[in-house]
Design an enzyme around this catalytic site. Structure first.
Site, mmCIF file in Angstrom:
data_model
loop_
_atom_site.group_PDB
_atom_site.id
_atom_site.type_symbol
_atom_site.label_atom_id
_atom_site.label_comp_id
_atom_site.label_asym_id
_atom_site.label_seq_id
_atom_site.Cartn_x
_atom_site.Cartn_y
_atom_site.Cartn_z
ATOM 1 N N LYS A 1 0.857 -1.183 0.000
ATOM 2 C CA LYS A 1 0.000 0.000 0.000
ATOM 3 C C LYS A 1 0.896 1.237 0.000
ATOM 4 O O LYS A 1 1.698 1.430 0.914
ATOM 5 C CB LYS A 1 -0.908 0.001 1.228
ATOM 6 N N LYS B 1 -2.162 -1.577 -3.820
ATOM 7 C CA LYS B 1 -3.024 -0.408 -3.763
ATOM 8 C C LYS B 1 -2.176 0.854 -3.839
ATOM 9 O O LYS B 1 -1.174 0.921 -3.140
ATOM 10 C CB LYS B 1 -3.794 -0.458 -2.441
#
Ligand code: PBG
Length: 326
Positions: A196, A249
């Site tokens: 992330k 992400k």
């Protein structure tokens, strides 16, 4: 002209194109993120996410039923915590009667087949808007992991099928797995937000949950977007610690990372097609600059082609509808 091989033959009409298509989207690929609010009959459009709503539990249930009827099999829950319940410990996040815990139960009761994933991170509950506990201006790792463990177990108790830690603290996957085992939740999964990145594209999401960091940024825990190898390290460590699914992400600006991780792991890879990616398509379509429906399907197909086995996307419902009519 004599050509031994003519590549256009396999593109010459819709039938042959469908026959040789390498990537087929289905509604079961999608995870629908849902923003949940307190109250009754509440439906608030997110300013930076046109046609996306934060709903109270009653409206959320109607939404979940619609998603189910369209073939979507998973939702990812986020709640908007009331300001007066926020503090530096995030303790509201493991309140057995908290909004998240009530939402999980209500959705399970209404649509038992729907696979419920839950966001695990402190930011919606933190008075500082950070994903961890703050001490002397720093986000402290190990005390935060203890909080995430309590939060995860409370989601499992409420009936969550899979917890999805989105905080990027070190060691939290192993700690959560251990706690789930100790509490006999042997069927509760973990979808780790493994790679992330600290991204400006999360802006609209932070509007949706009123969770923007009160000071600084998230760069001491979320990854530097300059890095690629580190994503593989994060994913492999999370798998070792017990992650069932690893996530990359954001999505679109990080498709190289998706492929890199996909090639390195033996678990499904999920990709979060995040709020800023949603907002960009919506804004351009609103201006008449791109065809929204085509942009949605092309985007999601590209994410799957890059290696995304599952895609968390605010377009889940639109895309499922579009696939039905294709
Ligand atoms: C926070 C969290 C974020 C998102 C999911 N969980 C934002 C952040 O890290 O600040 C972003 C999702 C999106 O932008 O759609 N734990």
């Amino acid at each position: 002209m004599f050509l031994q091989r003519r590549n256009r033959i396999l593109r010459s009409n819709p039938a042959i194109r469908a026959m040789v298509a390498e990537t087929i989207l289905t509604p079961a690929d999608f995870i629908a993120p849902l923003f949940i609010d307190e109250g009754k009959n509440i439906s608030t459009e997110i300013a930076s996410m046109p046609n996306y709503f934060r709903r109270s539990i009653d409206g959320t249930i109607r939404e979940v039923k619609e998603l189910w009827d369209l073939g979507v099999r998973s939702v990812l829950l986020f709640i908007k915590c009331r300001d007066e319940l926020k503090d530096n410990t995030g303790k509201e996040s493991w309140n057995p009667d908290g909004l998240m815990q009530r939402s999980i139960k209500a959705i399970k009761d209404a649509v038992p087949g729907m696979y419920i994933m839950t966001d695990v991170a402190l930011d919606p509950f933190s008075s500082f808007g950070h994903d961890g506990i703050v001490e002397n201006g720093e986000i402290v790792n190990d005390p935060t992991v203890e909080a995430l463990v309590k939060m995860s177990v409370s989601h499992a108790v409420a009936g969550a099928d899979m917890v999805a830690p989105s905080d990027m603290m070190d060691g939290r996957i192993g700690a959560i797995r251990e706690a789930l085992e100790q509490n006999n939740f042997t069927r509760t999964g973990i979808m780790a937000y493994s790679a992330k990145y600290a991204s400006c594209f999360y802006g609209p999401f932070r509007d949706a949950l009123d969770s923007a960091p009160g000071f600084g940024d998230k760069k001491t825990y979320q990854m530097d977007y300059a890095n690629r190898i580190e994503a593989v390290k994060e994913a492999l460590m999370d798998i070792e610690e017990g992650a069932d699914i690893v996530m990359v992400k954001p999505g679109l600006p990080y498709l190289d990372i998706v492929r890199e991780v996909k090639n390195a792991v033996d678990v499904p890879v999920s990709v979060y097609n995040i709020s800023g990616e949603y907002a960009m398509i919506k804004a351009a379509a609103e201006k008449g600059w791109i065809d929204e429906d085509k942009a949605i399907i092309e985007t999601l197909t590209s994410i799957k082609r890059a290696g995304g086995d599952l895609i968390a996307t605010y377009f889940a419902k639109d895309a499922a509808r579009l696939l039905q009519s294709m």
